[in-house]
Design a protein around this motif. Sequence first.
Motif, PDB file in Angstrom:
ATOM      1  N   ARG A 289      16.790 -40.943 -23.063  1.00  0.00           N
ATOM      2  CA  ARG A 289      17.187 -41.501 -21.771  1.00  0.00           C
ATOM      3  C   ARG A 289      16.089 -41.159 -20.788  1.00  0.00           C
ATOM      4  NH1 ARG A 289      20.939 -43.905 -18.929  1.00  0.00           N
ATOM      5  NH2 ARG A 289      21.378 -43.252 -16.808  1.00  0.00           N
ATOM      6  N   ALA A 290      15.233 -42.136 -20.483  1.00  0.00           N
ATOM      7  CA  ALA A 290      14.107 -41.921 -19.581  1.00  0.00           C
ATOM      8  C   ALA A 290      13.945 -43.126 -18.668  1.00  0.00           C
ATOM      9  CB  ALA A 290      12.830 -41.702 -20.385  1.00  0.00           C
ATOM     10  N   ILE A 291      13.869 -42.860 -17.372  1.00  0.00           N
ATOM     11  CA  ILE A 291      13.620 -43.924 -16.400  1.00  0.00           C
ATOM     12  C   ILE A 291      12.209 -44.461 -16.636  1.00  0.00           C
ATOM     13  CG2 ILE A 291      13.382 -44.449 -13.935  1.00  0.00           C
ATOM     14  CD1 ILE A 291      16.229 -43.774 -14.733  1.00  0.00           C
ATOM     15  N   CYS A 292      12.047 -45.777 -16.532  1.00  0.00           N
ATOM     16  CA  CYS A 292      10.735 -46.380 -16.705  1.00  0.00           C
ATOM     17  C   CYS A 292      10.548 -47.517 -15.711  1.00  0.00           C
ATOM     18  CB  CYS A 292      10.546 -46.891 -18.131  1.00  0.00           C
ATOM     19  SG  CYS A 292      11.624 -48.269 -18.570  1.00  0.00           S
ATOM     20  N   ASP A 293       9.313 -47.824 -15.437  1.00  0.00           N
ATOM     21  CA  ASP A 293       8.950 -49.009 -14.673  1.00  0.00           C
ATOM     22  C   ASP A 293       8.356 -49.984 -15.666  1.00  0.00           C
ATOM     23  OD1 ASP A 293       9.668 -47.852 -12.212  1.00  0.00           O
ATOM     24  OD2 ASP A 293       7.709 -46.897 -12.035  1.00  0.00           O
ATOM     25  N   LEU A 294       8.636 -51.269 -15.494  1.00  0.00           N
ATOM     26  CA  LEU A 294       8.066 -52.238 -16.411  1.00  0.00           C
ATOM     27  C   LEU A 294       7.683 -53.516 -15.706  1.00  0.00           C
ATOM     28  CD1 LEU A 294      10.815 -53.840 -18.565  1.00  0.00           C
ATOM     29  CD2 LEU A 294      11.332 -51.882 -17.171  1.00  0.00           C
TER      30      LEU A 294
ATOM     31  N   VAL B  27      15.760 -48.210 -18.088  1.00  0.00           N
ATOM     32  CA  VAL B  27      16.003 -46.941 -18.772  1.00  0.00           C
ATOM     33  C   VAL B  27      15.677 -47.136 -20.247  1.00  0.00           C
ATOM     34  CG1 VAL B  27      17.724 -45.204 -19.393  1.00  0.00           C
ATOM     35  CG2 VAL B  27      17.850 -46.329 -17.163  1.00  0.00           C
ATOM     36  N   ILE B  28      14.772 -46.310 -20.767  1.00  0.00           N
ATOM     37  CA  ILE B  28      14.490 -46.319 -22.204  1.00  0.00           C
ATOM     38  C   ILE B  28      15.664 -45.626 -22.875  1.00  0.00           C
ATOM     39  CG2 ILE B  28      12.977 -45.495 -24.039  1.00  0.00           C
ATOM     40  CD1 ILE B  28      10.696 -45.560 -21.988  1.00  0.00           C
TER      41      ILE B  28
ATOM     42  N   PRO C 247       7.402 -43.054 -14.766  1.00  0.00           N
ATOM     43  CA  PRO C 247       7.016 -42.530 -13.461  1.00  0.00           C
ATOM     44  C   PRO C 247       6.629 -41.050 -13.546  1.00  0.00           C
ATOM     45  CG  PRO C 247       9.037 -43.799 -13.281  1.00  0.00           C
ATOM     46  CD  PRO C 247       8.743 -43.637 -14.749  1.00  0.00           C
ATOM     47  N   GLY C 248       5.559 -40.682 -12.841  1.00  0.00           N
ATOM     48  CA  GLY C 248       5.104 -39.299 -12.843  1.00  0.00           C
ATOM     49  C   GLY C 248       4.375 -38.891 -14.105  1.00  0.00           C
TER      50      GLY C 248
END
Length: 109
Positions: A27-32, A42-43, A70-71
């Motif tokens: 569970r990782a926030i992502c930008d795409l 969210v991956i 991000p980051g």
Amino acid sequence: CRSCWSRARRLSPADPARRAYPRTPLRAICDLGVAGELYQGVIRDVSAGGVYVEVETPDPLGCTVELWLPGSTLWLRGRAVRDGDGCGFGVRIVAAPEDFFVLRCLLGR
């Protein structure tokens, strides 16, 4: 390109027995980026060959997808290959930094 949306088609989820690589929950926030538009998603899982991303977008099947954490300096480029019934889509990785390929080896490729 926007024409990717018009060519999109729905596919049934792949049978886990037919998967090329096992999936690892994440569970990782992502930008795409998809077809020139930016989204946040969210991956949900990762494998040696790709990721599944939950995101509200038109079905981008066949489109190139660029994904960033991000980051982090981690980025991935892939092709949207599987529709998740409007909840997201699968991305087959076609380009990534060296670190991803090290991770891929650790995941059993």
